[in-house]
Design an enzyme around this catalytic site. Structure first.
Site, short mmCIF file in Angstrom:
data_model
loop_
_atom_site.label_atom_id
_atom_site.label_comp_id
_atom_site.label_asym_id
_atom_site.label_seq_id
_atom_site.Cartn_x
_atom_site.Cartn_y
_atom_site.Cartn_z
N GLU A 62 1.15 -1.11 -0.17
CA GLU A 62 0.22 0.05 0.15
C GLU A 62 1.31 1.66 -0.10
O GLU A 62 0.86 2.71 -1.33
CB GLU A 62 -0.83 0.41 1.53
CG GLU A 62 -1.78 1.34 0.97
CD GLU A 62 -3.04 1.59 0.28
OE1 GLU A 62 -2.64 2.13 -0.90
OE2 GLU A 62 -3.35 -0.14 0.00
N ASP B 101 1.07 3.82 -3.01
CA ASP B 101 0.67 5.64 -2.62
C ASP B 101 2.26 6.57 -3.51
O ASP B 101 1.76 7.24 -3.91
CB ASP B 101 0.59 5.81 -1.37
CG ASP B 101 -0.71 5.38 -0.91
OD1 ASP B 101 -1.18 4.53 -2.03
OD2 ASP B 101 -1.36 4.66 0.41
N SER C 18 -7.28 2.52 -3.89
CA SER C 18 -6.17 2.49 -2.72
C SER C 18 -5.33 3.99 -4.17
O SER C 18 -3.96 4.37 -3.70
CB SER C 18 -5.53 2.12 -1.94
OG SER C 18 -5.39 0.49 -3.40
N GLY D 30 -23.39 12.11 -16.17
CA GLY D 30 -23.68 12.73 -14.66
C GLY D 30 -23.29 12.19 -13.45
O GLY D 30 -22.21 11.10 -13.41
N ASP E 148 -22.65 9.77 -10.28
CA ASP E 148 -23.63 8.91 -9.52
C ASP E 148 -22.46 7.91 -8.34
O ASP E 148 -21.33 8.18 -8.67
CB ASP E 148 -23.35 7.51 -10.81
CG ASP E 148 -21.39 7.14 -11.80
OD1 ASP E 148 -21.22 6.69 -10.81
OD2 ASP E 148 -21.94 7.88 -12.79
#
Length: 607
Positions: A307, A311, A525, A587, A589
């Site tokens: 992770e 990132d 992520s 649009g 959602d």
């Protein structure tokens, strides 16, 4: 018999402690207890193991009321509204602190209570505005202060253990002066929102609701490297989100940050390998590391976190040479009963945000790829943490969170739906919105896949049970409701709640380096740092023209910025809780929000 002696010994300890503290005898204003917060039943999946050791340390966080928070919120929306005369005139650290400080009456009452329990000022850790105060106390003291009993609880599925209670009380005279105290009733399990590329078999995915147009129908998409359909790199994101050829104008004035938790360490050698392959001009650069609450960043290759690497590699690779900051926040379970001096709080958001709010200079864009079901965080506590994000927004900082990887629930891959049950005593099936993505003062980022982009089935989305729909998104969300049957999933979600996500970005097939090798990984992520990188480049364009950074994004995105986003009008639905979830439509959602970024269009609109 041994258990009985232990209970008697604990009782004698508490009685002796009460006698030793001045002001707790007859007539004390702190003796008339009344329940402050209680759970109707233990959270599903958690069972008591034993009583908590009397000497186990707890870091109690006490939140005092913020009587002027509405004024702060007004400032936040004014400086974030592109049509307001104050747009971009963000507040200083000191101005924000002045707006959230508690009243002198609350400060005096809480100080007197703490003093009566033997705490000196030097033992108190206060936030800059003094709206939070933290103390480290053994369980036996916390139980006396809060009129409760702590136990060790174990989570059946994960094996995680926590020291918690299902109810706590305060003297009646303090109820008006304390909003919340944790850790008490919070049983949340804080998790990174990442999934590997080995996605489930087709039967677990919802059907494609709309076939995307071919590349040939869009000249820019037609020019994207075909290899990007198999593996997403920094260059793929640049091509897809239209930043190719952009040279940062003011990198020394700009900044971007990534948060890390749960011993997810960002490895510098992996970053170097990533740069060597994808951003060669950055190969000799790195990031600034900051420890929060004892957080570490071990460079042992076997400690590298998927992770954290994901990132930092993509957020910083996409924005090079913009300076990057990586925070590692400590405080991870599991609690080990034999190590009774080990602290166990599991409140990383609050630990991190408290630390950052104390800093004069904070990165202009911050991406976080962690979350948990909203209902697992007590509402009073969730609101206080969310209010802290509002403080950062008022200071001109953009906060982005992944929207979650469980579709509309906390387990699209859970046929039994056991993860979609309410913990309010009713135990009924309900969609599980993701916190902090549901906080109205942050920007939630959903996921897409493929080129041309379509929605990805795991993208978290829906509506908050804690926060009502904010005015800035009212028109867009109302328009979406006109496209669905009124009875769709009746009683499974709160149609008046804050809708999320706000935007989206690619969420599959990211090529990340881990332990020296390239791997494919995905999840929202990946989407959050990708979108954060585009925001940082937009800030660069603004700073290069002498303007302030964008700050809190949502008002400007819903008011003007949506015209610079790629509307995702089809793809997978986001199933969960025994349903097929929602569609991605024209649009906004509740699976891809307003869409994915087009840097050139956004730069024309926002700079």
């Amino acid at each position: 018999m041994l258990a009985a002696y232990r209970k008697l010994f604990s009782l004698l300890l508490l009685v002796g402690y009460a006698w030793a503290i001045p002001g707790l005898g007859n007539g004390s204003p702190f003796g008339d207890f009344e329940v402050k917060e209680a759970l109707s039943q233990p959270p599903a999946g958690w069972k008591t193991v034993s009583e908590a050791p009397a000497d186990h340390l707890i870091s109690l966080r006490i939140g005092l009321p913020q009587p002027n928070f509405e004024a702060l919120e007004q400032h936040l929306f004014e400086v974030s509204n592109p049509d307001h005369e104050r747009y971009g005139q963000h507040l200083s650290k000191e101005q924000v602190e002045e707006l959230v400080k508690p009243s002198s009456a609350s400060l005096d009452a809480v100080n007197e209570w703490l003093e009566a329990h033997g705490f000196a000022e030097v033992e108190l850790d206060r936030s800059p505005a003094k709206d939070w105060v933290s103390i480290k106390v053994p369980v036996k003291v916390a139980e006396k202060m809060l009129g409760t009993k702590y136990n060790i609880w174990k989570h059946d599925e994960s094996g995680d253990t926590l020291v918690r209670t299902t109810s706590y009380s305060l003297p009646k005279s303090l109820h008006a002066h304390i909003d919340v105290i944790q850790p008490t009733t919070m049983f949340s399990r804080f998790n990174p929102l990442a999934t590997t590329l080995h996605l489930p078999d087709a039967p677990l995915r919802a059907a494609i609701t709309y076939k995307a147009p071919s590349r040939a129908s869009d000249a820019r998409l037609a020019s994207i490297d075909p290899a990007c359909s198999a593996s997403i790199t920094v260059n793929c994101l640049k091509q897809l989100y239209n930043t190719v050829g952009y040279v940062p104008k003011a990198p020394k004035k700009n900044s971007i940050g990534v948060t890390g938790y749960l011993e997810q360490f960002a490895n510098e050698n992996d970053l170097k390998a990533f740069y060597a392959e994808q951003v060669p001009e950055a190969v000799n650069s790195t990031f600034k590391f900051i420890s929060v609450n004892g957080g570490e960043n071990s460079q042992d290759p076997f400690s590298a976190g998927f992770e954290a690497n994901l990132d930092v590699q993509f957020a910083f690779g996409l924005t090079y040479p913009t300076p990057g900051t990586f925070w590692s926040t400590g405080g991870r379970p599991p609690f080990k009963p034999d190590l009774i001096v080990t602290e166990n709080t599991n409140e990383p958001y609050a630990e991190w945000v408290d630390f950052v709010l104390k800093q004069k200079d904070v990165p202009y864009v911050i991406s976080t790829s962690y979350g948990e079901p909203e209902q697992s965080v007590p509402e009073a506590y969730a609101r206080r943490v969310c209010n802290s994000f509002a403080q950062l927004g008022a200071r001109g900082i953009s906060i982005l969170f992944s929207s979650g990887d469980g579709g509309v629930g906390d387990g699209w891959d859970d046929p039994t739906q056991t993860k979609c049950k309410t913990n309010d005593g009713r135990n009924v099936t309900r969609f599980m919105p993701t916190f902090p993505a549901t906080c109205p003062y942050v920007t939630a980022v959903g996921g897409t896949t493929d080129i041309p982009e379509i929605s990805v089935y795991f993208s978290g989305g829906g509506f908050s049970d804690y926060w009502p729909r904010p005015a800035y998104q009212a028109r867009h969300v109302s328009d979406w409701f006109k496209t669905i049957p009124k009875v769709l999933y009746k009683d499974l979600y709160n149609p008046a709640g804050r809708g999320f996500p706000d935007v989206a970005a690619q969420g599959t097939r990211f090529r990340v380096f881990w332990r020296g090798e390239g791997f494919g990984i995905g999840g929202t992520s990946a989407s959050a740092p990708a979108f954060a990188g585009i925001v940082a480049l937009l800030n660069d364009a603004r700073l290069g023209r002498g303007k302030r950074p964008l700050g809190f994004l949502n008002p400007v995105l819903y008011q003007k910025g949506y015209a610079g986003l790629n509307d995702i009008t089809g793809g997978h639905m986001n199933p969960g809780c025994g349903t097929t979830g929602f569609n991605s439509t024209e649009g906004w959602d509740p699976i891809t929000g307003l869409g994915t970024p087009d840097f050139v269009k956004l730069k024309a609109i926002l700079t």
